[in-house]
Design an enzyme around this catalytic site. Structure first.
Site, short mmCIF file in Angstrom:
data_model
loop_
_atom_site.label_atom_id
_atom_site.label_comp_id
_atom_site.label_asym_id
_atom_site.label_seq_id
_atom_site.Cartn_x
_atom_site.Cartn_y
_atom_site.Cartn_z
N SER A 12 -4.71 1.78 12.86
CA SER A 12 -4.08 1.29 12.40
C SER A 12 -3.85 0.09 12.80
O SER A 12 -3.25 -1.11 12.69
CB SER A 12 -2.54 1.59 12.62
N HIS A 33 -5.51 5.35 7.04
CA HIS A 33 -5.92 4.62 5.63
C HIS A 33 -7.16 4.11 6.23
O HIS A 33 -7.14 2.83 5.11
CB HIS A 33 -5.57 3.27 7.21
N LYS A 89 0.95 5.09 1.82
CA LYS A 89 -0.62 3.22 2.49
C LYS A 89 -0.82 3.17 0.86
O LYS A 89 -0.44 2.58 -0.16
CB LYS A 89 -0.39 3.70 3.33
#
Length: 220
Positions: free
Chosen positions: A14, A42, A72
């Site tokens: 990240s 991610h 996300k």
């Protein structure tokens, strides 16, 4: 010589936006008879036609536990864990955080399902996002900025000094650009940074605006 061994890793990290060497990790896990747990937080919605880095590398069946989030790229809330029935049954019955949690509201579950359906019908959207990120990253590199080993939609701009990165964040905010201001201990000393996260809906003009605004930091 430990009897129970588990290797846990993110697939995309990240703070640097780089990718784990999942091929080597899986090789080590199989060599030493270890379980593998891969967090695709991610990578979900971006890599591997949205299914994550493990899918992109053809490793999904060689990893024991896949986990990720809807909060996300998929723009909702909640998370998932996928694995064999033995593993998921064990987590349902022994995972304290799961046992004592509250179920997601129906509206959130509906949003999650909707996001997955959209992704299924737009499997190349992640690669379009990565192309935009590469254009931005290349322009920043050409301007002399250090973007570490980023190869995804997460692009760090290494500033170094803690005070300087705070000022840089304020200047970008004045230019209507929201960048994460990341300092130690989240990242190592001397690597304070701006954290840019590219969106799919950014157009070329907006990306040029980001580049020109970051360039101005050198004269600030």
């Amino acid at each position: 010589d430990t009897k129970e061994k588990i290797i846990v890793t993110d697939s995309v990290f990240s703070m640097d936006g780089d990718r784990a060497d999942l091929t080597e990790i899986v090789h080590l896990a199989e060599k030493y008879n270890a379980l593998t747990v891969v967090d695709e937080a991610h990578a979900t919605g971006v890599l591997g036609h949205g299914r994550g880095l493990a899918h992109e590398l053809g490793l999904e069946k060689r990893i024991d536990i896949h986990m990720g989030t809807f909060s996300k790229a998929l723009g909702s809330f909640g998370a998932y864990i996928a694995g064999s029935s033995d593993i998921t049954d064990y987590i349902r019955n022994k995972g304290r955080a799961f046992i004592f949690t509250t179920s997601l509201p129906p509206a959130v579950i509906g949003a999650n399902i909707g996001a997955l359906k959209w992704l299924k019908h737009n499997p190349d959207s992640g690669y379009q996002l990565l192309e935009k990120a590469e254009n931005l990253r290349s322009a920043l590199n050409e301007a002399g900025f250090d973007t570490a080993d980023s190869s995804t939609q997460i692009i760090p701009v290494i500033i170094g000094d803690n005070f300087a990165v705070q000022q840089a964040g304020k200047l970008l905010e004045e230019a209507n650009i929201k960048a994460g201001v990341i300092r130690p201990p989240t990242v190592p000393e001397g690597t304070a940074r701006l954290r840019l996260s590219v969106r799919l809906d950014l157009d070329d003009e907006e990306i040029r605006h980001v580049v020109s605004s970051v360039r101005r930091l050198k004269n600030a």
